[in-house]
Design a protein around this motif. Sequence first.
Motif, PDB file in Angstrom:
ATOM      1  N   ALA A 203       8.802  95.040  13.481  1.00  0.00           N
ATOM      2  CA  ALA A 203       8.209  94.428  14.667  1.00  0.00           C
ATOM      3  C   ALA A 203       9.227  94.440  15.795  1.00  0.00           C
ATOM      4  O   ALA A 203      10.438  94.463  15.558  1.00  0.00           O
ATOM      5  N   PRO A 204       8.761  94.404  17.037  1.00  0.00           N
ATOM      6  CA  PRO A 204       9.701  94.288  18.156  1.00  0.00           C
ATOM      7  C   PRO A 204      10.262  92.876  18.235  1.00  0.00           C
ATOM      8  O   PRO A 204       9.608  91.902  17.822  1.00  0.00           O
ATOM      9  N   ARG A 205      11.459  92.754  18.750  1.00  0.00           N
ATOM     10  CA  ARG A 205      11.994  91.426  19.025  1.00  0.00           C
ATOM     11  C   ARG A 205      11.186  90.762  20.139  1.00  0.00           C
ATOM     12  O   ARG A 205      10.579  91.427  20.975  1.00  0.00           O
ATOM     13  N   ALA A 206      11.206  89.447  20.153  1.00  0.00           N
ATOM     14  CA  ALA A 206      10.359  88.691  21.080  1.00  0.00           C
ATOM     15  C   ALA A 206      10.623  89.074  22.538  1.00  0.00           C
ATOM     16  O   ALA A 206       9.699  89.095  23.357  1.00  0.00           O
ATOM     17  N   ALA A 207      11.865  89.401  22.874  1.00  0.00           N
ATOM     18  CA  ALA A 207      12.190  89.727  24.262  1.00  0.00           C
ATOM     19  C   ALA A 207      11.460  90.966  24.752  1.00  0.00           C
ATOM     20  O   ALA A 207      11.256  91.137  25.961  1.00  0.00           O
ATOM     21  N   PHE A 208      11.044  91.845  23.835  1.00  0.00           N
ATOM     22  CA  PHE A 208      10.393  93.092  24.225  1.00  0.00           C
ATOM     23  C   PHE A 208       8.875  92.968  24.290  1.00  0.00           C
ATOM     24  O   PHE A 208       8.221  93.859  24.832  1.00  0.00           O
ATOM     25  N   ARG A 209       8.326  91.915  23.727  1.00  0.00           N
ATOM     26  CA  ARG A 209       6.872  91.827  23.677  1.00  0.00           C
ATOM     27  C   ARG A 209       6.310  91.529  25.054  1.00  0.00           C
ATOM     28  O   ARG A 209       6.821  90.692  25.795  1.00  0.00           O
ATOM     29  N   ALA A 210       5.224  92.233  25.385  1.00  0.00           N
ATOM     30  CA  ALA A 210       4.578  92.028  26.674  1.00  0.00           C
ATOM     31  C   ALA A 210       3.897  90.672  26.705  1.00  0.00           C
ATOM     32  O   ALA A 210       3.356  90.211  25.703  1.00  0.00           O
ATOM     33  N   GLY A 211       3.916  90.033  27.863  1.00  0.00           N
ATOM     34  CA  GLY A 211       3.224  88.765  28.031  1.00  0.00           C
ATOM     35  C   GLY A 211       1.784  88.985  28.427  1.00  0.00           C
ATOM     36  O   GLY A 211       1.286  90.113  28.454  1.00  0.00           O
ATOM     37  N   PRO A 212       1.079  87.921  28.785  1.00  0.00           N
ATOM     38  CA  PRO A 212      -0.330  88.062  29.114  1.00  0.00           C
ATOM     39  C   PRO A 212      -0.590  88.756  30.439  1.00  0.00           C
ATOM     40  O   PRO A 212      -1.679  89.261  30.674  1.00  0.00           O
ATOM     41  N   VAL A 283      20.815 108.825  32.734  1.00  0.00           N
ATOM     42  CA  VAL A 283      20.504 108.353  31.387  1.00  0.00           C
ATOM     43  C   VAL A 283      21.518 107.270  31.039  1.00  0.00           C
ATOM     44  O   VAL A 283      22.730 107.509  31.081  1.00  0.00           O
ATOM     45  N   VAL A 284      21.029 106.081  30.690  1.00  0.00           N
ATOM     46  CA  VAL A 284      21.900 104.960  30.334  1.00  0.00           C
ATOM     47  C   VAL A 284      22.089 104.965  28.827  1.00  0.00           C
ATOM     48  O   VAL A 284      21.121 104.840  28.065  1.00  0.00           O
ATOM     49  N   LEU A 285      23.321 105.103  28.366  1.00  0.00           N
ATOM     50  CA  LEU A 285      23.651 105.034  26.947  1.00  0.00           C
ATOM     51  C   LEU A 285      24.079 103.611  26.628  1.00  0.00           C
ATOM     52  O   LEU A 285      25.069 103.116  27.165  1.00  0.00           O
ATOM     53  N   VAL A 286      23.299 102.959  25.772  1.00  0.00           N
ATOM     54  CA  VAL A 286      23.508 101.549  25.472  1.00  0.00           C
ATOM     55  C   VAL A 286      24.261 101.398  24.159  1.00  0.00           C
ATOM     56  O   VAL A 286      23.914 102.013  23.150  1.00  0.00           O
ATOM     57  N   GLY A 287      25.292 100.575  24.170  1.00  0.00           N
ATOM     58  CA  GLY A 287      25.977 100.218  22.937  1.00  0.00           C
ATOM     59  C   GLY A 287      27.091 101.150  22.523  1.00  0.00           C
ATOM     60  O   GLY A 287      27.576 101.071  21.386  1.00  0.00           O
ATOM     61  N   ALA A 288      27.528 102.033  23.411  1.00  0.00           N
ATOM     62  CA  ALA A 288      28.599 102.960  23.054  1.00  0.00           C
ATOM     63  C   ALA A 288      29.933 102.220  22.960  1.00  0.00           C
ATOM     64  O   ALA A 288      30.304 101.465  23.856  1.00  0.00           O
ATOM     65  N   SER A 289      30.648 102.453  21.861  1.00  0.00           N
ATOM     66  CA  SER A 289      32.005 101.934  21.743  1.00  0.00           C
ATOM     67  C   SER A 289      32.918 102.731  22.669  1.00  0.00           C
ATOM     68  O   SER A 289      32.547 103.799  23.159  1.00  0.00           O
ATOM     69  N   PRO A 290      34.124 102.253  22.940  1.00  0.00           N
ATOM     70  CA  PRO A 290      35.041 103.037  23.770  1.00  0.00           C
ATOM     71  C   PRO A 290      35.273 104.436  23.226  1.00  0.00           C
ATOM     72  O   PRO A 290      35.320 105.414  23.993  1.00  0.00           O
ATOM     73  N   ASP A 291      35.403 104.581  21.914  1.00  0.00           N
ATOM     74  CA  ASP A 291      35.594 105.912  21.333  1.00  0.00           C
ATOM     75  C   ASP A 291      34.356 106.774  21.509  1.00  0.00           C
ATOM     76  O   ASP A 291      34.449 107.972  21.834  1.00  0.00           O
ATOM     77  N   TYR A 311      26.897 104.113  31.250  1.00  0.00           N
ATOM     78  CA  TYR A 311      27.207 103.483  29.971  1.00  0.00           C
ATOM     79  C   TYR A 311      27.150 101.966  30.113  1.00  0.00           C
ATOM     80  O   TYR A 311      27.526 101.409  31.152  1.00  0.00           O
ATOM     81  N   THR A 312      26.707 101.336  29.051  1.00  0.00           N
ATOM     82  CA  THR A 312      26.762  99.885  28.998  1.00  0.00           C
ATOM     83  C   THR A 312      27.036  99.474  27.560  1.00  0.00           C
ATOM     84  O   THR A 312      26.581 100.146  26.626  1.00  0.00           O
ATOM     85  N   PRO A 313      27.817  98.423  27.357  1.00  0.00           N
ATOM     86  CA  PRO A 313      28.051  97.963  25.982  1.00  0.00           C
ATOM     87  C   PRO A 313      26.763  97.413  25.386  1.00  0.00           C
ATOM     88  O   PRO A 313      25.727  97.334  26.059  1.00  0.00           O
ATOM     89  N   ALA A 314      26.819  97.046  24.136  1.00  0.00           N
ATOM     90  CA  ALA A 314      25.664  96.428  23.489  1.00  0.00           C
ATOM     91  C   ALA A 314      25.235  95.193  24.290  1.00  0.00           C
ATOM     92  O   ALA A 314      26.074  94.399  24.712  1.00  0.00           O
ATOM     93  N   LEU A 315      23.944  95.076  24.506  1.00  0.00           N
ATOM     94  CA  LEU A 315      23.399  93.976  25.305  1.00  0.00           C
ATOM     95  C   LEU A 315      22.607  93.034  24.413  1.00  0.00           C
ATOM     96  O   LEU A 315      21.980  93.462  23.446  1.00  0.00           O
ATOM     97  N   GLU A 316      22.622  91.751  24.779  1.00  0.00           N
ATOM     98  CA  GLU A 316      21.782  90.815  24.041  1.00  0.00           C
ATOM     99  C   GLU A 316      20.318  91.177  24.326  1.00  0.00           C
ATOM    100  O   GLU A 316      20.009  91.837  25.322  1.00  0.00           O
ATOM    101  N   PRO A 317      19.379  90.787  23.441  1.00  0.00           N
ATOM    102  CA  PRO A 317      18.012  91.314  23.511  1.00  0.00           C
ATOM    103  C   PRO A 317      17.325  91.159  24.860  1.00  0.00           C
ATOM    104  O   PRO A 317      16.645  92.075  25.320  1.00  0.00           O
ATOM    105  N   ARG A 318      17.488  90.022  25.520  1.00  0.00           N
ATOM    106  CA  ARG A 318      16.776  89.828  26.779  1.00  0.00           C
ATOM    107  C   ARG A 318      17.238  90.821  27.840  1.00  0.00           C
ATOM    108  O   ARG A 318      16.418  91.386  28.579  1.00  0.00           O
TER     109      ARG A 318
END
Length: 431
Positions: A203-212, A283-291, A311-318
């Motif tokens: 299932a998707p995490r709650a932050a990704f679910r569409a609202g009404p 293209v945004v690469l999410v969660g890439a370590s420095p290496d 590039y962006t580090p790992a992001l919290e779900p929201r």
Amino acid sequence: MTDPRRLESEHPTFAGMRVVLDARSLQEADRAPTSAVYLGELLAAFARSPQEGESFVFLLRSDLPDPTRELTDIEVIGRRLLPPTRALRSGSLTIDPFLIGGAAVGAAWRAERGGAAGAVHHALGGAVPAFSRIPVVATLLDLAPWERPETFQRGMSARIGQRLRAGLLRDAAAVIVGSAAAATETRRLLHLRRGRIHVVPLAPRAAFRAGPGPTTGHEAGREPPAESIAEARRLGLSRRYLVYPGRFDARQDLATLLAALAELAAAGRPATLPADDPWPPRVVLVGASPDDRAAVARAAARQGVGDALAYTPALEPRRLAALVRGARAVVLPVLSEAAGLPAIEAIAAGVPVIASSAGVLPEIVGSAGILVEPRDPPRLAAAISTIVADDDAYARLAAIALDRSLAPTRTWDDVARETRAVYAAVGRARD
């Protein structure tokens, strides 16, 4: 294959189980992000609906902080600490099952006296215990070691370790997979008995679910949500960007993505593209370590498309959901994919997906995106160009994704309920 929903109908009420659970993926989320999301969401769902008689024994690494201390709404009766085995590399594949099996000895002792109906050992990520004295339930989110043996079984110790794991999975009382496609591949690759495979869709995490109401900017003239605009601005992105939320290993097909971006650059800017949108698209690469970032940047520079990547580090779900919700599409070029969680979450957010026609992705994406063969840069380039530069084609795909996002959405409470049904079907009390 067994549907846990049928098990629920056969066991409408049942006492909870003593669950021995390998929780190390929560401590190593950077190495096993899908497993960490799976376990974190599953335990949170268990905590939302505590079950009489249910209790947990966690297996954890001794040298890392213990995130299970935050789980105050479930009964934890013990924690068993395991030594780190990362330094052994492929040798850990052989040693780990015996360490896990030894650590779990006695964990189910007198479980029924605490009100439990029985006990199970829930293994995750292929780390299946050897010589378990209680039934093993294994959740399998990755088939790459057996789909791509030329990569994951190159050395003698790796071959022995993966064959041992395959044998232990065949002996498991139940193997949980996330889709019918994963079940078919699991049977083909590991020769498991049909009745031992249980399909429990993720299932998707709650932050990704569409609202009404409207949640995305995919309809003509509609701005993305404010939080999506803020995330895009933080990364210096225009409106037409793509998000790559995958890992950075041999399961992925990043080389094809970079080659596709190079083809788009060589083909020239489409006449229909607004002047303020870059080409090739970012293209945004999410969660890439420095290496990871350094390696990808070098490969992109060789293709002449370094400026197309952000590039962006790992992001919290929201925050990740906001970034995805504002994207033109999520792009998933892969060689092996047995879970498909990024695709599930993108569609739950109403965002189309460009994905390889590999693993479970065709089943998950369906008509809510574009599927291309792996290792085919021209077709991937054509798919990206269609999504980014052809507004009519994009609007059709976005409408399908948005419609699916607004339909009744599966939740992690559903996953937890069906997982408990598997526990009840195979568990039993044992001293």
